[in-house]
Write a protein that holds these residues in place. Structure first.
Motif, PDB file in Angstrom:
ATOM      1  N   MET A  96      40.194  24.495  -3.446  1.00  0.00           N
ATOM      2  CA  MET A  96      38.821  24.289  -2.967  1.00  0.00           C
ATOM      3  C   MET A  96      38.733  24.571  -1.465  1.00  0.00           C
ATOM      4  N   ASP A  97      37.670  25.276  -1.032  1.00  0.00           N
ATOM      5  CA  ASP A  97      37.508  25.557   0.395  1.00  0.00           C
ATOM      6  C   ASP A  97      37.152  24.299   1.166  1.00  0.00           C
ATOM      7  N   MET A  98      37.617  24.252   2.417  1.00  0.00           N
ATOM      8  CA  MET A  98      37.253  23.125   3.294  1.00  0.00           C
ATOM      9  C   MET A  98      35.802  23.303   3.736  1.00  0.00           C
ATOM     10  N   GLN A  99      34.970  22.260   3.576  1.00  0.00           N
ATOM     11  CA  GLN A  99      33.580  22.349   4.049  1.00  0.00           C
ATOM     12  C   GLN A  99      33.530  21.914   5.518  1.00  0.00           C
ATOM     13  N   LYS A 100      32.823  22.708   6.345  1.00  0.00           N
ATOM     14  CA  LYS A 100      32.810  22.414   7.789  1.00  0.00           C
ATOM     15  C   LYS A 100      31.428  21.997   8.263  1.00  0.00           C
ATOM     16  N   TYR A 101      31.401  20.927   9.040  1.00  0.00           N
ATOM     17  CA  TYR A 101      30.119  20.422   9.565  1.00  0.00           C
ATOM     18  C   TYR A 101      30.258  20.064  11.042  1.00  0.00           C
ATOM     19  N   ASP A 102      29.096  19.976  11.713  1.00  0.00           N
ATOM     20  CA  ASP A 102      29.095  19.431  13.087  1.00  0.00           C
ATOM     21  C   ASP A 102      29.328  17.920  13.011  1.00  0.00           C
ATOM     22  N   VAL A 103      28.643  17.302  12.027  1.00  0.00           N
ATOM     23  CA  VAL A 103      28.726  15.843  11.889  1.00  0.00           C
ATOM     24  C   VAL A 103      28.856  15.475  10.408  1.00  0.00           C
ATOM     25  N   VAL A 104      29.830  14.611  10.085  1.00  0.00           N
ATOM     26  CA  VAL A 104      29.882  14.024   8.742  1.00  0.00           C
ATOM     27  C   VAL A 104      29.602  12.528   8.889  1.00  0.00           C
ATOM     28  N   ILE A 105      28.652  12.044   8.086  1.00  0.00           N
ATOM     29  CA  ILE A 105      28.296  10.616   8.106  1.00  0.00           C
ATOM     30  C   ILE A 105      28.832   9.982   6.830  1.00  0.00           C
ATOM     31  N   ILE A 106      29.607   8.921   6.979  1.00  0.00           N
ATOM     32  CA  ILE A 106      30.181   8.261   5.803  1.00  0.00           C
ATOM     33  C   ILE A 106      29.326   7.034   5.490  1.00  0.00           C
ATOM     34  N   GLY A 107      28.605   7.096   4.365  1.00  0.00           N
ATOM     35  CA  GLY A 107      27.707   6.006   3.973  1.00  0.00           C
ATOM     36  C   GLY A 107      26.257   6.437   4.100  1.00  0.00           C
ATOM     37  N   ALA A 108      25.489   6.256   3.007  1.00  0.00           N
ATOM     38  CA  ALA A 108      24.097   6.730   2.989  1.00  0.00           C
ATOM     39  C   ALA A 108      23.108   5.583   2.805  1.00  0.00           C
ATOM     40  N   GLY A 109      23.433   4.419   3.386  1.00  0.00           N
ATOM     41  CA  GLY A 109      22.475   3.309   3.428  1.00  0.00           C
ATOM     42  C   GLY A 109      21.429   3.624   4.500  1.00  0.00           C
ATOM     43  N   PRO A 110      20.646   2.613   4.912  1.00  0.00           N
ATOM     44  CA  PRO A 110      19.603   2.859   5.919  1.00  0.00           C
ATOM     45  C   PRO A 110      20.159   3.474   7.209  1.00  0.00           C
ATOM     46  N   ALA A 111      21.366   3.048   7.640  1.00  0.00           N
ATOM     47  CA  ALA A 111      21.936   3.597   8.874  1.00  0.00           C
ATOM     48  C   ALA A 111      22.275   5.077   8.679  1.00  0.00           C
ATOM     49  N   GLY A 112      23.063   5.378   7.655  1.00  0.00           N
ATOM     50  CA  GLY A 112      23.531   6.758   7.443  1.00  0.00           C
ATOM     51  C   GLY A 112      22.385   7.713   7.174  1.00  0.00           C
ATOM     52  N   SER A 113      21.428   7.315   6.335  1.00  0.00           N
ATOM     53  CA  SER A 113      20.369   8.282   6.012  1.00  0.00           C
ATOM     54  C   SER A 113      19.418   8.454   7.187  1.00  0.00           C
ATOM     55  N   SER A 114      19.209   7.407   8.002  1.00  0.00           N
ATOM     56  CA  SER A 114      18.341   7.568   9.183  1.00  0.00           C
ATOM     57  C   SER A 114      18.976   8.545  10.177  1.00  0.00           C
ATOM     58  N   LEU A 115      20.289   8.425  10.336  1.00  0.00           N
ATOM     59  CA  LEU A 115      20.966   9.347  11.256  1.00  0.00           C
ATOM     60  C   LEU A 115      20.948  10.773  10.690  1.00  0.00           C
ATOM     61  N   ALA A 116      21.201  10.901   9.388  1.00  0.00           N
ATOM     62  CA  ALA A 116      21.217  12.239   8.771  1.00  0.00           C
ATOM     63  C   ALA A 116      19.842  12.896   8.944  1.00  0.00           C
ATOM     64  N   TYR A 117      18.781  12.107   8.768  1.00  0.00           N
ATOM     65  CA  TYR A 117      17.416  12.629   8.930  1.00  0.00           C
ATOM     66  C   TYR A 117      17.234  13.173  10.350  1.00  0.00           C
ATOM     67  N   MET A 118      17.625  12.351  11.325  1.00  0.00           N
ATOM     68  CA  MET A 118      17.382  12.715  12.720  1.00  0.00           C
ATOM     69  C   MET A 118      18.161  13.985  13.111  1.00  0.00           C
ATOM     70  N   LEU A 119      19.426  14.056  12.682  1.00  0.00           N
ATOM     71  CA  LEU A 119      20.249  15.219  13.051  1.00  0.00           C
ATOM     72  C   LEU A 119      19.761  16.478  12.337  1.00  0.00           C
ATOM     73  N   ALA A 120      19.405  16.329  11.063  1.00  0.00           N
ATOM     74  CA  ALA A 120      18.926  17.507  10.321  1.00  0.00           C
ATOM     75  C   ALA A 120      17.617  18.013  10.931  1.00  0.00           C
ATOM     76  N   GLU A 121      16.742  17.098  11.343  1.00  0.00           N
ATOM     77  CA  GLU A 121      15.486  17.500  11.995  1.00  0.00           C
ATOM     78  C   GLU A 121      15.759  18.288  13.282  1.00  0.00           C
ATOM     79  N   ALA A 122      16.879  17.937  13.948  1.00  0.00           N
ATOM     80  CA  ALA A 122      17.228  18.627  15.200  1.00  0.00           C
ATOM     81  C   ALA A 122      18.003  19.920  14.929  1.00  0.00           C
ATOM     82  N   GLY A 123      18.181  20.283  13.661  1.00  0.00           N
ATOM     83  CA  GLY A 123      18.851  21.552  13.313  1.00  0.00           C
ATOM     84  C   GLY A 123      20.363  21.470  13.343  1.00  0.00           C
ATOM     85  N   ILE A 124      20.917  20.253  13.333  1.00  0.00           N
ATOM     86  CA  ILE A 124      22.380  20.086  13.385  1.00  0.00           C
ATOM     87  C   ILE A 124      22.944  20.128  11.961  1.00  0.00           C
TER      88      ILE A 124
END
Ligand SMILES: Cc1cc2nc3c(=O)[nH]c(=O)nc-3n(C[C@H](O)[C@H](O)[C@H](O)COP(=O)(O)OP(=O)(O)OC[C@H]3O[C@@H](n4cnc5c(N)ncnc54)[C@H](O)[C@@H]3O)c2cc1C
Length: 385
Positions: A1-29
């Motif tokens: 399997m190929d290694m997936q590469k990201y600028d940021v990986v967030i571990i956990g998708a509760g309110p903290a993780g999904s709020s951060l993912a939203y903000m970074l994705a909105e900024a194009g990260i």
């Protein structure tokens, strides 16, 4: 399997993780959020949101709010019940399954990559340059990692962080709304005075109510006895209720929450209030602070990630520490406070403003400064001459 590469990986998708993912994705990260569970997932929680959260979340959440609470029933050591109202929203209630799933769907709509049912098995780093994360569904590499994986954070342990000063244990049952007396269907009930550093709650969440208690983790069986008595108050039989328990973590000193390019947010960083156990507001607020600092870092501000901890200490820890001190004082004077809330409008109004988030414990502390108090006394006594 190929290694997936990201600028940021967030571990956990509760309110903290999904709020951060939203903000970074909105900024194009380029961001990936992963969770060991599949969503919608169950989360042990009373489902109370302070009214101030509406201003914090950058999109409309009204479709996932259930009750607009303006009335509270209070008891002291399970007795002396009285009810009072407030003329504005004290708190909203939510169903965590739906609320968390909604926040996560906003992150995905904004472009965050979601990996569900994926538990992290190991985290290693290449001298602080890139992180490598291993899972049963393939490996990831990331420039920055964020632990949003809750009270027993695997990320914190993996990067050598131990941010938690102490914990509460909370026990709750979800009970169909038709099984409780009808006067509790649209108001919340709170009890204190049964045990030090603990309280009981009843929150209506649509078709069911959450009934629970929290107490210090080290108090052992006392929390369970309290829980049984609290259930019995509402005509429920403890052995007939489906019970869930979880810890609530607290960071009240400046323990590290960053290590190189790894940050902790939400419960993983211990950002839950010691007095109330409330953590959703701080999970989202810490995610937003992390989001701003990560964005600055990726745009070339090399100190931005190091500054994250100082900003959290300034904007969140001060409040949590103040709440902790008030909570300790409250243990000694809970009965007189209870009597005053019943009798007088002014303390009741302060209580409501704190619960709704219009006022913070820090605001109250500032007003109690000895110099301000003395000047008030002096001013009043001059006027009385
Ligand atoms: C009984 C109880 C009642 C509560 N009531 C309230 C309340 O009324 N109001 C309030 O504001 N707060 C309340 N809280 C606190 C609140 O639930 C938390 O503060 C809040 O959930 C923190 O959000 P979070 O995103 O940091 O963590 P969480 O919501 O815990 O999310 C962490 C996520 O990480 C995932 N995860 C964990 N380990 C891994 C891993 N190794 N790999 C991948 N994913 C992982 C989990 O599956 C989870 O989805 C309560 C807590 C308890 C225990």
């Amino acid at each position: 399997m190929d290694m997936q590469k990201y600028d940021v990986v967030i571990i956990g998708a509760g309110p903290a993780g999904s709020s951060l993912a939203y903000m970074l994705a909105e900024a194009g990260i380029k961001v990936c959020v992963l969770d060991k569970k599949n969503f919608p997932r169950r989360k042990v929680c009373a489902g109370g949101l302070p009214a101030r959260i509406i201003d914090l979340i950058p999109f409309d959440i009204k479709n996932v709010l259930i009750n607009d609470i303006r009335e509270v029933s209070l008891t002291h050591n399970l007795q002396r019940e009285f009810c009072k109202q407030y003329n504005k929203t004290l708190l909203y209630t939510i169903d965590r399954e739906k609320f968390d799933n909604f926040l996560l769907s906003k992150a995905v709509e904004s472009g965050a990559v979601l990996m569900e049912g994926v538990a992290i098995e190991s985290i290693s780093s290449d001298k602080g340059q890139q992180f490598k994360l291993e899972t049963a569904k393939g490996d990831f590499s990331s420039n920055i990692i964020v632990g949003a994986d809750g009270a027993n954070s695997f990320t914190a342990k993996s990067v050598g962080l131990d941010p938690i000063d102490n914990r509460h244990v909370a026990i709750q049952a979800k009970v169909p709304i038709e099984n409780i007396p009808k006067q509790y269907k649209e108001k919340i009930a709170l009890d204190w005075g049964f045990m030090k550093d603990g309280y009981g709650w009843l929150f209506p969440n649509g078709s069911y109510v959450s009934i629970g208690v929290m107490g210090p983790q080290l108090s052992g069986l006392a929390v369970k006895s309290y829980f049984d008595e609290w259930l019995t108050r509402f005509g429920l039989k403890p052995n007939e209720c489906e019970v869930e328990a979880h810890t609530i973590p607290h960071r009240i000193t400046k323990r590290p929450i960053t290590s190189s390019k790894a940050l902790l947010i939400g419960d993983a960083a211990g950002l839950a209030d010691y007095w109330t156990g409330e953590g959703i507001y701080y999970a989202i607020k810490s995610a937003q602070i992390a989001g701003r600092q990560i964005n600055k870092f990726l745009q070339g501000d090399k100190k931005a990630l190091d500054n994250y901890e100082d900003i959290i200490n300034e904007e969140i820890l001060l409040e949590l520490k103040t709440s902790y001190s008030f909570s300790k004082l409250f243990n000694h004077i809970s009965l007189p406070v209870f009597k005053n809330l019943r009798k007088y409008h002014y303390p009741w109004n302060i209580f409501c403003r704190i619960m709704s988030g219009e006022r913070t414990f820090l605001d109250i502390k500032k007003r109690l400064r000895p110099d301000i108090l003395l000047s008030k006394i002096f001013f009043k006594s001059k006027r009385n001459h």
